[in-house]
Design an enzyme around this catalytic site. Structure first.
Site, mmCIF file in Angstrom:
data_model
loop_
_atom_site.group_PDB
_atom_site.id
_atom_site.type_symbol
_atom_site.label_atom_id
_atom_site.label_comp_id
_atom_site.label_asym_id
_atom_site.label_seq_id
_atom_site.Cartn_x
_atom_site.Cartn_y
_atom_site.Cartn_z
ATOM 1 N N GLY B 34 0.828 -1.205 0.000
ATOM 2 C CA GLY B 34 0.000 0.000 0.000
ATOM 3 C C GLY B 34 0.860 1.252 0.000
ATOM 4 C CB SER B 38 -1.500 2.871 3.350
ATOM 5 O OG SER B 38 -0.500 1.883 3.267
ATOM 6 N N GLY B 39 -0.545 2.397 6.552
ATOM 7 C CA GLY B 39 -0.729 1.620 7.783
ATOM 8 C C GLY B 39 -0.144 0.208 7.750
ATOM 9 C CB SER B 41 4.996 -0.708 9.331
ATOM 10 O OG SER B 41 6.209 -1.400 9.460
ATOM 11 C CB SER B 108 5.740 -4.173 -2.673
ATOM 12 O OG SER B 108 4.691 -4.305 -1.733
#
Lengths: 209, 209
Positions: B34, B38-39, B41, B108
């Site tokens: 993402g 975006s959150g 980790s 990614s």
């Protein structure tokens, strides 16, 4: 709505020590080094087997699972050999962080490269296991016929034939597989080291030994 | 004496399935993808925490432990970004082989790179977790101030600003962290997926939930 978020960057809550507690052992890297056919991989697999029976989490990194994957874009030049060992060392370090006992079984002929790996790991995390076996004994074994090919000139830069092997100066463990050829006895010496140095617990029941 | 040896090359006795049995779960790679902020980790760390409490072995691969080690010789060129994801994929594959649930938390951004990783893993080993969050929401969060720097031209090729993010077409899990900003709820959705698809067992006591 876009502002309503509690997603903030934070450090990992679960650390290596938590994982070691869950696994019941201190993690480490057993770095097997020695000439081709000296017995590195075979002894590493036996260590894995003994530890597995005792419910200790292990993993063996060797040519089979590294050369065809992570390091499949590396050849055998001096630079590539160095990078090969560097990547293996970094991956081994990650495995140590997961709380398992990782064994690496690579010739890793150069002292400088092995010392690099020792240097990136924490104190006590890197256990160098030198498989000390004369080249003529290794050459007699030659299960893959690689010494034969190297002598015939079909393989260039083969460690022990036309490329040097630099023996460790202060390895934590030395196994002479010419004098003690039994795989199990060598593997037990490694397991003893882990017990005596507090990485793993000595089993309570003598039957397990 | 040199001939007296039982050291022969043999396959690993302990296989992935043995390790999965020891750990009590099926292993897999949860591949979080993402936009920056975006959150990924944060949710991956929460999944790790929930699974740890349930004694399931996990590990999170992210920029903190990969960029400074294994991939510290890679930059941000197109080739290096591709090699970055390739190496992470190969390492994740090794982790899956150890029997643990590995989470990877990297932007990614390119579909091709993620599909490459899916391709090297076994069926069901790769679970793509798409953190679906609009870029304006991510930019408002911006905990590291990276969007700000990218808008100011201080960072070039920043995903979401001047480099594209290619959303997955068929991800196994989609989490919309703009609509559901609570970290724990998102993490539980991932854990539910693992339960419903037989990777991990549903806990017996409801209190554990």
């Amino acid at each position: 709505m876009g502002k309503s978020t509690n997603i903030v960057w934070h450090d990992s809550i679960i650390k290596r020590n938590d994982r070691e507690i869950l696994n019941g052992n201190r993690s480490a890297c057993l770095w097997f080094t020695g000439l081709p056919s000296s017995g590195k991989s075979t002894i590493a697999r036996e260590v894995e087997y003994i530890l597995y029976i005792r419910r200790i989490r292990t993993y063996v990194l060797d040519g089979d699972n590294v050369r065809h994957g992570l390091n499949n874009n590396l050849g055998f030049s001096a630079d590539d050999r160095k990078e090969n060992i560097r990547r293996i060392g970094e991956v081994a370090k990650l495995f140590v962080d997961t709380g398992i006992v990782v064994c690496t079984a690579f010739i890793s002929p150069y002292r400088e490269d092995r010392d690099f790996v020792r240097g990136i790991m924490g104190k006590g995390d890197f256990i160098e296991v030198f498989i000390d076996c004369p080249v003529d004994v290794c050459e007699q074994r030659d299960p893959k016929g690689l010494y034969k090919k190297a002598r015939a000139g079909e393989i260039k830069g083969f460690t022990g034939v036309d490329d040097p092997y630099e023996a460790p100066k202060n390895p934590e463990i030395v196994l002479n597989t010419a004098e003690v050829p039994e795989v199990h006895r060598n593997a037990l010496q490694v397991v003893d080291y882990l017990e005596k140095n507090g990485y793993i617990q000595r089993p309570q029941a003598t039957l397990i030994r």
